[in-house]
Design an enzyme around this catalytic site. Structure first.
Site, PDB file in Angstrom:
ATOM      1  N   GLU A 223      -5.750   1.029  14.805  1.00  0.00           N
ATOM      2  CA  GLU A 223      -4.596   1.897  14.595  1.00  0.00           C
ATOM      3  C   GLU A 223      -4.774   2.721  13.317  1.00  0.00           C
ATOM      4  O   GLU A 223      -5.230   2.205  12.295  1.00  0.00           O
ATOM      5  CB  GLU A 223      -3.322   1.060  14.540  1.00  0.00           C
TER       6      GLU A 223
ATOM      7  N   GLU B   2       0.829  -1.190   0.000  1.00  0.00           N
ATOM      8  CA  GLU B   2       0.000   0.000   0.000  1.00  0.00           C
ATOM      9  C   GLU B   2       0.869   1.247   0.000  1.00  0.00           C
ATOM     10  O   GLU B   2       2.078   1.185   0.243  1.00  0.00           O
ATOM     11  CB  GLU B   2      -0.940   0.015   1.211  1.00  0.00           C
TER      12      GLU B   2
ATOM     13  N   GLU C 232      -4.501  -0.908  10.861  1.00  0.00           N
ATOM     14  CA  GLU C 232      -4.817  -2.293  11.206  1.00  0.00           C
ATOM     15  C   GLU C 232      -5.610  -2.291  12.505  1.00  0.00           C
ATOM     16  O   GLU C 232      -5.671  -1.280  13.217  1.00  0.00           O
ATOM     17  CB  GLU C 232      -3.547  -3.122  11.390  1.00  0.00           C
TER      18      GLU C 232
END
Length: 626
Positions: free
Chosen positions: A243, A168, A256
């Site tokens: 998070e 990503e 995550e």
């Protein structure tokens, strides 16, 4: 209840069962061994507190007999959020802000390069089943993408038994801010404010605090509501953490969800007054939450430092192993909490994370919490292994940190050439001896075992490249220290049996740790977190010392030594090979992190002293060049 893993907890438990030797594959990841313990003890509940081995528990729970409760989230939530690819898709569906990237599994290094080019550099390569910074690499070009794919997949396989990766967009210079959530089995969920976790090395957190200096109430509420929305989307029940990465404009993106109790949960407990472990047990039992969102306060400020057995002068912290020959927690300091699983005599091994403890301080405001952290770090006694207290102490007093000007790039930006410790020098301006921040320091000299009637000494002190004449005179319980016409009054109880020396220098109290001293006058002290090497001699001995030959430093240009203890994963060269400067020679794995060892110069390989599978210690010779 079976609680894993066990160290200090073994002494506190009514019953403890060994599940196998240190390697996780033979103990905590051995499903048959865990199942046998559950059956043998007739446990009603099972947890490992921080859920370090979630996949194991998933398998255990699927096969466990009825009546055994897992204190933590349900298996479907663990599976969904434990897979970064699936969790990102679920977050999108729950209207949670996500980072642009490739949502599928990356097959090989060639595909990784193609995807990275499409996304646009820099990119983050991440283990799908990862966590704790393991299996993560930042790539800025094709070559780093190929290398990152290789190392991330190997680390992921080693740590999680799953080598799948995703890629990503890497958000440059962000803050790492997470939201603590708490949910029950009745559809209720709360967000318990945020934690700032931006001080990191190798994508692993080092210093955390609650609340964040950066968030305003509106952003906090938006992040909290999205975190709760995600928890409800996966029918989450227990304590967990969502998070986020937050940019300079306060745009935030889902990173995550950790379906477990985070290492930094104490700072949340400090500012909210909730006992998260107690709440997890209540939820596991089936009780509804006792609180409403409006009941969750922010009272005061809390800071946590992760105290590691590692050398901060090497890449901000390479692991150190050994036995804790002396260990003393600073629990006498007000508003200090120490969560640890070790004690004096414990071994720090290569098999697990090198964390010694979580050190937490609380204050009515941030300045008070940070001041108490300074005192706690100064009073923390750790002997037998290298530790990162010097780095922790420098971080919390650094002007940028104090001002709240931080990001995940804080350490490399503040210390571009690596961490060197507190810089120490003597200056004569305004008649003071000082270190950075104008902190007074005193000199130590040897006190004879037999009583002496002497009341004055002429000494020579070597510190770094400087040699300083020092005159010391005793008057009762006080000492007068004179350097170049400047005088300091030093008082102390001088209990050298204690690892901590409380010294007052011209009215200012300081805590100093004397680490060692030999017959040659070499003395190591720890002051303001940093270890200083001194040589303290009488004036006559100092004049004679110049005739003593100095040991020549080892020429390391043609050899490669292991910078840390670990296991050799791969060796890329053999005798007779020609290597180029910067070429990979071997790979060392330490605490589940893989590190590439490279050649310092171009040359021909003379000898290789290791092979894949070997265990090596810090300083062991790996490869020689001609």
């Amino acid at each position: 209840m079976v609680i894993l893993p066990l160290q200090v907890h073994v002494k506190m438990a009514d019953e403890a069962v060994c599940v196998g030797p240190a390697p996780t594959s033979k103990s905590y990841l051995n499903m048959d061994a865990i199942m046998e313990v559950i059956k043998k003890t007739r446990a009603q509940a099972v947890t490992d507190v921080y859920f370090c081995f979630l996949k194991l528990y998933l398998r255990c729970l699927l096969q466990a007999s009825e009546g055994v409760t897992f204190i933590g989230p349900d298996t479907h939530a663990i599976q969904a959020m434990g897979d970064k690819i699936e969790s990102k898709l679920l977050a999108k569906n729950a209207k949670v802000n996500t980072i642009p990237g490739f949502d599928g599994v990356v097959k090989d290094a060639d595909e990784a390069v193609r995807i990275a080019r499409e996304i646009g550099y820099p990119v983050m390569i991440k283990a799908s089943a990862g966590g704790g910074g393991k299996g993560m690499r930042i790539a800025w070009d094709d070559e780093e993408t190929r290398e990152g794919f290789r190392f991330s997949s190997q680390e992921a396989a080693s740590s999680f038994g799953d080598d799948r990766l995703l890629i990503e967009k890497f958000i440059d210079n962000p803050r790492h801010i997470e939201i603590q959530v708490l949910a029950d089995k009745h559809g209720n969920a709360l967000w318990l404010n945020e934690r700032e976790c931006s001080i990191q090395r190798r994508n692993q957190k080092v210093v955390e605090e609650a609340p964040s200096t950066f968030l305003d109430p509106e952003t906090r509420r938006a992040m909290g509501e999205q975190a709760v929305a995600l928890a409800k989307a996966v029918k989450y029940s227990s304590a967990g953490t969502v998070e986020f990465l937050v940019d300079s404009s306060k745009n935030f993106y889902f990173l995550e969800m950790n379906t477990r109790l985070q290492v930094e949960h104490p700072v949340t407990e400090c500012i909210t007054g909730l006992d998260l472990v107690q709440e997890m047990i209540r939820v596991a039992k089936g009780y509804p939450l006792r609180h409403k969102q409006a009941d969750i306060p922010i009272n005061g400020w809390a800071v946590e430092c992760r105290v590691y057995a590692e050398d901060p002068y090497k890449s901000f912290g390479l692991p150190s192993i050994g036995k804790l020959s002396q260990y003393q927690e600073p629990l006498h300091v007000p508003s200090v909490r120490v969560d640890s699983g070790i004690q004096q005599g414990s071994d720090i091994s290569i098999y697990y994370d090198p964390m010694i403890s979580k050190l937490i301080t609380y204050g009515s405001n941030r300045a008070e919490a940070l001041k108490r952290m300074e005192e706690a770090l100064d009073n923390y006694v750790i002997r037998g292994v290298a530790h990162n207290i010097s780095l922790l102490r420098e971080v919390i007093v650094h002007p940028r940190f104090v001002q709240g000007d931080i990001s995940t790039k804080f350490l490399p930006e503040v210390y571009p050439d690596g961490f060197k410790g507190k810089r120490f020098w003597l200056k004569w301006e305004k008649h003071e001896i000082s270190v950075k921040n104008s902190s007074p320091v005193c000199f130590f000299f040897r006190i004879p075992v037999a009583k002496s009637k002497r009341s004055s000494w002429e000494l020579s002190v070597r510190l770094g490249d400087g040699i300083y004449p020092v005159a010391v005179s005793k008057d009762g319980s006080s000492f007068s220290v004179e350097v170049d016409g400047m005088k300091l009054n030093v008082t102390s109880e001088w209990n050298l049996a204690s690892p901590l020396l409380s010294v007052t220098v011209d009215g200012t109290q300081r805590t100093i740790q004397r680490l060692s001293r030999n017959a040659s006058g070499d003395t190591n002290i720890q002051f303001l977190g940093t270890v200083y090497k001194l040589q303290i001699l009488t004036k006559v001995a100092a004049e004679l010392s110049k005739y003593m030959p100095e040991k020549a430093a080892e020429d390391t240009s043609s050899i490669l030594r292991s910078p840390m203890p670990g296991a050799v994963v791969a060796v890329s060269v053999k005798p007779g090979d020609t290597v180029s400067e910067g070429q990979e020679i071997c790979v060392i794995e330490a605490m589940k992190m893989q590190n590439s060892m490279i050649a310092a110069k171009t040359g021909k390989v003379k000898a290789v002293h290791c092979k894949a599978g070997d265990t090596v210690g810090e300083g062991d010779l790996l490869v020689e060049l001609e």
